[in-house]
Design a protein around this motif. Sequence first.
Motif, PDB file in Angstrom:
ATOM      1  N   SER A  52      13.796 -54.096  16.626  1.00  0.00           N
ATOM      2  CA  SER A  52      12.606 -54.419  15.788  1.00  0.00           C
ATOM      3  C   SER A  52      12.281 -55.628  15.672  1.00  0.00           C
ATOM      4  O   SER A  52      10.995 -56.086  15.879  1.00  0.00           O
ATOM      5  N   LYS A 111       5.128 -54.934   5.583  1.00  0.00           N
ATOM      6  CA  LYS A 111       5.409 -55.997   5.910  1.00  0.00           C
ATOM      7  C   LYS A 111       7.078 -56.043   6.379  1.00  0.00           C
ATOM      8  O   LYS A 111       7.290 -56.884   7.302  1.00  0.00           O
ATOM      9  N   SER A 112       7.768 -55.320   5.733  1.00  0.00           N
ATOM     10  CA  SER A 112       9.169 -55.091   5.883  1.00  0.00           C
ATOM     11  C   SER A 112       9.421 -54.561   7.300  1.00  0.00           C
ATOM     12  O   SER A 112      10.462 -54.802   7.758  1.00  0.00           O
ATOM     13  N   HIS A 113       8.609 -53.938   7.980  1.00  0.00           N
ATOM     14  CA  HIS A 113       8.784 -53.298   8.914  1.00  0.00           C
ATOM     15  C   HIS A 113       7.958 -53.401  10.193  1.00  0.00           C
ATOM     16  O   HIS A 113       7.589 -52.561  11.243  1.00  0.00           O
ATOM     17  N   LYS A 114       6.924 -54.505  10.096  1.00  0.00           N
ATOM     18  CA  LYS A 114       5.938 -54.723  10.974  1.00  0.00           C
ATOM     19  C   LYS A 114       5.134 -53.432  11.392  1.00  0.00           C
ATOM     20  O   LYS A 114       5.173 -53.159  12.583  1.00  0.00           O
TER      21      LYS A 114
END
Lengths: 336, 336
Positions: A52, A111-114
């Motif tokens: 990721s 946000k935390s995983h695009k």
Amino acid sequence: MTIKDIAAKCGVSVSTVSRVLNNQPYVKQDVREKVLKVIEEEHFVPHEGAASLARTQEDSIGVVIRGIKNPFFNEMVSTILKRAHELGYNTYLQQIRVGEDEIAEAASLAKSHKLKGVILLGGNFDRTPEEMKQIDVPVVCCTFSNIFGGVSSKDFSSVCIDDEDTAYKAVTYLASQGHKKIAIVLPSVEDKSISELRYKGYCKAMEKSGLDVYDDLIISTGDYSMEAAYSGVKEAVENGADFTAAFGISDLIALATMKALSDCGKKIPEDVSVVGIDGIDMTSYFIPTLTTLVQPRDLMANRAVEIIAQIIEGEENGVHEIVDAELRIGESVRIL
Amino acid sequence: MTIKDIAAKCGVSVSTVSRVLNNQPYVKQDVREKVLKVIEEEHFVPHEGAASLARTQEDSIGVVIRGIKNPFFNEMVSTILKRAHELGYNTYLQQIRVGEDEIAEAASLAKSHKLKGVILLGGNFDRTPEEMKQIDVPVVCCTFSNIFGGVSSKDFSSVCIDDEDTAYKAVTYLASQGHKKIAIVLPSVEDKSISELRYKGYCKAMEKSGLDVYDDLIISTGDYSMEAAYSGVKEAVENGADFTAAFGISDLIALATMKALSDCGKKIPEDVSVVGIDGIDMTSYFIPTLTTLVQPRDLMANRAVEIIAQIIEGEENGVHEIVDAELRIGESVRIL
DNA sequence: CTGAAAGCGCTAACAA
DNA sequence: TTGTTAGCGCTTTCAG
């Protein structure tokens, strides 16, 4: 065990292994097979975080479910995940409790995983544009539509039934069967959410049918739980509320209503008829089977994913689809 | 927006920001506050993948739920997540369908996220040691225990009820109420899983109570679904199966059994009594309320997390806890 | 078709 | 208490 180890074992470079892993072209068939074989043997699974991180463009969407135990949502999840997979999207599932803030959760998940987009399964209507803006990717509201918080309809998408109209249909059906004293069981008449909309539909239907709405008919229970509906209805009946039919604004509420009525010595549908909205699986197994307006949950689930995909691919945001709920006649309404 | 941008905006280094982000010591109070303020302003959320990649030791556990729509499992999930959070563990949730392989899923989840342990919520008993070994981290089976596949009890942990004994209690309760012809509704008498164990308990109880078990009393429906239970029971009754009580090996099966009986013109509990096992919330709202053996689901959920934490902290593997199911008397059994 | 090498954003020694 | 820096494991140019 990393991609590097696999590469070494195969006598190729890491990029070749990466290509194989991602089903990319430009790998000779026999090389691909050898790599695949080693991966299989070693039970190798790439580290998702690293992938990721390295990926220039992630194709992932998030799904935030509000109400972790709600069967209606749970019944939609697998359809959403399946469709997302079919369209080539990775999914991140986040279940949150009813009290938590799904917008904040969605923003943080994105946000935390695009993430490229987020589907909200159930939620509050009452949002300001500022709150929505926290989520910096397209949002599709599934089963509800933000119409209370002043968020521009261009800033999000949605797929849901027409709550007011569906409630209208439910109550009109009851009236068409000859019922005059029709109660409504709901969390609140003004929660700026589904409950309020369905209440409006109830009032409109009562009016059109020439029926009076008076206080005793409105059973506000405070929240969407079965517990609250059960005690609310029981208390109302014990206090002398008098009606021959009840509209529970959700199936869970309608089922709890049936139980409360039954515990008060009322027979369903002989003494009181009941209808709900949703069409959860369980309604078919109740005695009597609940008459309800079935939300097309597979359709909604599929459309939610398709819409988010469409927006991600560059189409315009602000898609708002209304789907039809269909009356499923059970045994909970007395047929005159 | 990355940690670097935040650092720049604050005039500090990335490590300081990282320290703040992870609540580490060695940051002056005023610096910490300033960083926190900027993070807040910018709605900054760190990239989970990058953090996971960089972290030398992750403290995450995975939860694999089998049967995405099963209310019993869904009711446990939030307790598990909550307890894990309390103990300082990150969680990764994976829901899989009944047909899918939870061991393979768990193995892959563990590798792709560097998990420290995995909780399996529901699953198959019939596993070989080789299969279990695919998961290279400690495993806690919650609600079941692997006893069919020859996996050494030291290679995994579990927390569950004694299935055989619980079924025994359910059937004995029925017998104690004077029932002699007690049917059992189950997926299969030998599925090497819960169904088989509970069948054994049924047989033992019948024997101890001096009751005959004959073919007509055993209603095998093929799977754990309500649909299968419903049609199985309906067909059996239509073919003349004769019994005054039925034991559904799960609540869902018991509820479907009630409905099928009702649709065949049988009154519950007047004509036929029914008991289940599980204690899902919904049973309290059925008419009649289902009498069932309640699994202590919060206890099991909490213990599952605590056990996995314990093993991760270095304690021995192979913890096997049996918890007690408690009889909750509803209205579905005729009291003689 | 294949490989070398430059990061992705973050954490964690290690120095200062 | 703070900053510098070397990776974590992978993808992705860019050369070959």
